[in-house]
Write a protein that holds these residues in place. Structure first.
Motif, PDB file in Angstrom:
ATOM      1  N   ARG A 128      38.016  33.050  43.397  1.00 25.45           N
ATOM      2  CA  ARG A 128      37.553  33.240  42.219  1.00 25.45           C
ATOM      3  C   ARG A 128      36.281  33.624  42.005  1.00 25.45           C
ATOM      4  NH1 ARG A 128      38.423  31.387  36.773  1.00 25.45           N
ATOM      5  NH2 ARG A 128      40.091  30.155  37.398  1.00 25.45           N
ATOM      6  N   MET A 129      35.257  33.051  42.888  1.00 28.55           N
ATOM      7  CA  MET A 129      33.996  33.200  43.111  1.00 28.55           C
ATOM      8  C   MET A 129      33.614  34.849  43.266  1.00 28.55           C
ATOM      9  SD  MET A 129      31.239  33.887  45.304  1.00 28.55           S
ATOM     10  CE  MET A 129      31.857  33.233  46.849  1.00 28.55           C
ATOM     11  N   ILE A 130      34.620  35.080  44.346  1.00 27.03           N
ATOM     12  CA  ILE A 130      34.300  36.635  44.650  1.00 27.03           C
ATOM     13  C   ILE A 130      34.667  37.510  43.484  1.00 27.03           C
ATOM     14  CG2 ILE A 130      35.467  38.274  46.080  1.00 27.03           C
ATOM     15  CD1 ILE A 130      35.790  36.283  48.355  1.00 27.03           C
ATOM     16  N   ALA A 131      35.746  37.076  42.812  1.00 25.81           N
ATOM     17  CA  ALA A 131      36.293  37.938  41.504  1.00 25.81           C
ATOM     18  C   ALA A 131      35.157  38.161  40.574  1.00 25.81           C
ATOM     19  CB  ALA A 131      37.399  37.704  41.083  1.00 25.81           C
ATOM     20  N   GLU A 132      34.643  36.601  40.254  1.00 27.21           N
ATOM     21  CA  GLU A 132      33.600  36.677  39.337  1.00 27.21           C
ATOM     22  C   GLU A 132      32.250  37.206  39.380  1.00 27.21           C
ATOM     23  OE1 GLU A 132      35.404  32.608  36.917  1.00 27.21           O
ATOM     24  OE2 GLU A 132      33.737  32.444  38.241  1.00 27.21           O
ATOM     25  N   THR A 133      31.780  37.160  40.667  1.00 24.41           N
ATOM     26  CA  THR A 133      30.550  37.576  41.077  1.00 24.41           C
ATOM     27  C   THR A 133      30.568  39.017  41.622  1.00 24.41           C
ATOM     28  OG1 THR A 133      30.675  36.767  43.309  1.00 24.41           O
ATOM     29  CG2 THR A 133      29.708  35.319  41.506  1.00 24.41           C
ATOM     30  N   GLY A 134      31.583  39.720  41.993  1.00 23.50           N
ATOM     31  CA  GLY A 134      31.812  40.774  42.606  1.00 23.50           C
ATOM     32  C   GLY A 134      31.205  40.943  44.212  1.00 23.50           C
ATOM     33  N   ALA A 135      31.215  39.754  44.731  1.00 30.64           N
ATOM     34  CA  ALA A 135      30.961  39.575  46.169  1.00 30.64           C
ATOM     35  C   ALA A 135      31.743  40.148  47.182  1.00 30.64           C
ATOM     36  CB  ALA A 135      30.530  38.016  46.494  1.00 30.64           C
ATOM     37  N   SER A 136      31.133  40.535  48.135  1.00 25.20           N
ATOM     38  CA  SER A 136      32.110  41.208  49.163  1.00 25.20           C
ATOM     39  C   SER A 136      32.933  39.964  49.608  1.00 25.20           C
ATOM     40  CB  SER A 136      31.271  41.832  50.309  1.00 25.20           C
ATOM     41  OG  SER A 136      30.381  42.819  50.013  1.00 25.20           O
ATOM     42  N   HIS A 137      34.221  40.526  49.873  1.00 25.49           N
ATOM     43  CA  HIS A 137      35.212  39.770  50.455  1.00 25.49           C
ATOM     44  C   HIS A 137      35.353  40.149  52.103  1.00 25.49           C
ATOM     45  CE1 HIS A 137      39.361  37.706  49.954  1.00 25.49           C
ATOM     46  NE2 HIS A 137      39.122  37.470  51.116  1.00 25.49           N
ATOM     47  N   LEU A 138      34.742  39.313  52.747  1.00 29.44           N
ATOM     48  CA  LEU A 138      34.531  39.612  54.300  1.00 29.44           C
ATOM     49  C   LEU A 138      35.667  38.815  54.806  1.00 29.44           C
ATOM     50  CD1 LEU A 138      30.695  38.928  54.473  1.00 29.44           C
ATOM     51  CD2 LEU A 138      31.969  41.269  54.350  1.00 29.44           C
ATOM     52  N   VAL A 139      36.191  39.805  56.018  1.00 32.32           N
ATOM     53  CA  VAL A 139      37.315  39.221  56.929  1.00 32.32           C
ATOM     54  C   VAL A 139      36.779  39.628  58.378  1.00 32.32           C
ATOM     55  CG1 VAL A 139      39.033  38.961  54.967  1.00 32.32           C
ATOM     56  CG2 VAL A 139      38.598  41.279  56.533  1.00 32.32           C
ATOM     57  N   PRO A 140      37.183  38.899  59.378  1.00 35.52           N
ATOM     58  CA  PRO A 140      37.160  39.743  60.793  1.00 35.52           C
ATOM     59  C   PRO A 140      37.758  40.943  60.732  1.00 35.52           C
ATOM     60  CG  PRO A 140      38.119  37.266  60.952  1.00 35.52           C
ATOM     61  CD  PRO A 140      38.247  37.653  59.365  1.00 35.52           C
ATOM     62  N   ASP A 141      36.802  41.923  61.440  1.00 36.51           N
ATOM     63  CA  ASP A 141      37.344  43.178  61.553  1.00 36.51           C
ATOM     64  C   ASP A 141      38.303  43.393  62.507  1.00 36.51           C
ATOM     65  OD1 ASP A 141      36.261  43.198  63.867  1.00 36.51           O
ATOM     66  OD2 ASP A 141      34.419  44.767  63.484  1.00 36.51           O
ATOM     67  N   ALA A 142      38.829  44.781  62.609  1.00 37.19           N
ATOM     68  CA  ALA A 142      39.859  45.388  63.500  1.00 37.19           C
ATOM     69  C   ALA A 142      39.485  45.092  64.846  1.00 37.19           C
ATOM     70  CB  ALA A 142      40.233  46.647  63.214  1.00 37.19           C
ATOM     71  N   GLY A 143      38.325  45.188  65.107  1.00 41.98           N
ATOM     72  CA  GLY A 143      37.825  45.033  66.639  1.00 41.98           C
ATOM     73  C   GLY A 143      37.918  43.521  67.360  1.00 41.98           C
ATOM     74  N   HIS A 144      37.757  42.761  66.250  1.00 47.08           N
ATOM     75  CA  HIS A 144      37.869  41.360  66.606  1.00 47.08           C
ATOM     76  C   HIS A 144      39.350  40.995  67.064  1.00 47.08           C
ATOM     77  CE1 HIS A 144      37.844  36.785  66.563  1.00 47.08           C
ATOM     78  NE2 HIS A 144      38.724  36.873  65.700  1.00 47.08           N
ATOM     79  N   TRP A 145      40.442  41.431  66.304  1.00 44.91           N
ATOM     80  CA  TRP A 145      41.761  41.335  66.368  1.00 44.91           C
ATOM     81  C   TRP A 145      42.237  42.095  67.672  1.00 44.91           C
ATOM     82  CZ3 TRP A 145      43.156  37.011  64.562  1.00 44.91           C
ATOM     83  CH2 TRP A 145      42.894  36.730  63.270  1.00 44.91           C
ATOM     84  N   GLN A 146      41.544  43.194  68.157  1.00 44.63           N
ATOM     85  CA  GLN A 146      41.988  43.977  69.367  1.00 44.63           C
ATOM     86  C   GLN A 146      41.721  42.859  70.409  1.00 44.63           C
ATOM     87  OE1 GLN A 146      39.978  47.571  68.338  1.00 44.63           O
ATOM     88  NE2 GLN A 146      41.818  48.541  69.026  1.00 44.63           N
ATOM     89  N   SER A 147      40.581  42.323  70.232  1.00 44.80           N
ATOM     90  CA  SER A 147      40.016  41.501  71.353  1.00 44.80           C
ATOM     91  C   SER A 147      40.814  40.229  71.588  1.00 44.80           C
ATOM     92  CB  SER A 147      38.489  41.063  71.181  1.00 44.80           C
ATOM     93  OG  SER A 147      37.563  42.188  71.428  1.00 44.80           O
ATOM     94  N   VAL A 148      41.135  39.455  70.524  1.00 48.60           N
ATOM     95  CA  VAL A 148      41.942  38.317  70.639  1.00 48.60           C
ATOM     96  C   VAL A 148      43.425  38.714  70.952  1.00 48.60           C
ATOM     97  CG1 VAL A 148      43.208  36.530  69.049  1.00 48.60           C
ATOM     98  CG2 VAL A 148      40.711  37.228  68.445  1.00 48.60           C
TER      99      VAL A 148
END
Length: 307
Positions: free
Chosen positions: A230-250
């Motif tokens: 809700r905070m992200i939707a109401e403020t327009g903040a970026s919704h950050l998640v681990p990137d593809a490179g992280h998952w390739q490493s894991v």
């Protein structure tokens, strides 16, 4: 509670269904409501008052599931299936049957997907949920390419929370039961099952609808995540998640661990299979760098990699 019990009475299964309700620290008549709502199921309601330092999700779920184990043993079952859920869920009629089919196919535990209810929900919630689901679907497709797991093939979801978690009695006991910790007890239980070599399936046919309340009592639970959305939707903040490179490493590291174990099981003679080896060794390795990216861009890169 009445909606949950009605949903359980509609389950399309053969054989006995026992439902144990643990009402801890309740002052709103939960126990009486449960007793009055039950019609066609074998119901036990246990009321407990926990000291403040123990009044948390982990302790309550541990007490509930351990009481379920004792009930089954009283009735002479050497093995059976325990299924955890929460009082504000509404599972579909095939929920238990689908969980049992996955276990009968050779799995030790089955996680159910968490879905939004059919009732109207805010547009921001549906849109955010769709974005998050697409991201995690892309992560799991990448996992299928890099580190496929035979007992949990694509298509699959990624949920194994207390709202929908089925385990064989033997897997539950071997794992040591639910750890009585304030939060995250469900993930900790699944991790313990895997450390014992248990096969965890995320069958897309197993799911339950949950409430969309934002005032949940479990810190870090679904309600906490919805408040963040809700905070992200109401403020327009970026919704950050681990990137593809992280998952390739894991995923690459997990694959390397499986290959190493297959080549020489003597690396860990106390591990019964590669599931146990990965579950035990991975947490001891150095943490991998987590680079975050906006969810849309991260999803696009993951989908490109899979393609």
């Amino acid at each position: 509670m009445p909606a949950l019990l009605a949903a359980l009475e509609r389950q399309a299964i053969d054989g006995p269904l026992r439902v144990l309700v643990l009402a801890n620290n309740c002052s709103d008549g939960t126990a009486d409501v449960a007793r009055k709502a039950a019609r066609r199921i074998a119901l036990r309601v246990e009321e407990v008052t926990l000291a403040s330092e123990r009044a948390n999700a982990g302790t309550a779920r541990s007490l509930a599931m351990n009481a379920g184990v004792e009930w089954l043993r009283e009735d002479g079952y050497a093995d059976a299936v325990l299924i955890s859920t929460d009082a504000d869920t509404v599972p579909p009629p095939h929920w238990i049957a689908a969980s049992l089919r996955a276990i009968e196919a050779g799995c030790d535990a089955v996680g159910g997907e968490i879905r939004l209810p059919d009732a109207p929900v805010p547009d921001w919630l549906r849109l955010t949920r769709a974005r998050v689901a697409r991201y995690w679907s892309a992560v799991r497709r990448l996992a299928e390419s890099i580190d496929p797991v035979p007992h949990d093939p694509w298509p699959r979801h990624g949920d194994h929370t207390g709202a929908s978690l089925a385990l064989t009695l033997s897997a539950y006991v071997a794992a040591g039961g639910v750890p009585p910790i304030p939060t995250g007890e469900d993930n900790a239980l699944v991790a313990a099952v895997e450390r014992c070599g248990g096969r965890v399936r995320h069958d897309p046919d197993v799911w339950t609808a949950v409430s969309v309340r934002e005032d949940g009592r479990a810190a870090g639970g679904m309600a906490t995540e919805m408040r963040r959305w809700r905070m992200i939707a109401e403020t327009g903040a970026s919704h950050l998640v681990p990137d593809a490179g992280h998952w390739q490493s894991v995923l690459g590291r997990r694959r390397a661990l499986r290959v190493a174990y297959a080549a020489d099981p003597g690396l860990a003679p106390d591990c019964v299979n590669d599931i146990a080896y990965v579950a035990r060794i991975e947490p001891t390795l150095p943490a991998l760098l987590v680079r975050e990216q906006e969810i849309g861009a991260a999803t696009a890169t993951l989908e490109s990699l899979v393609a």
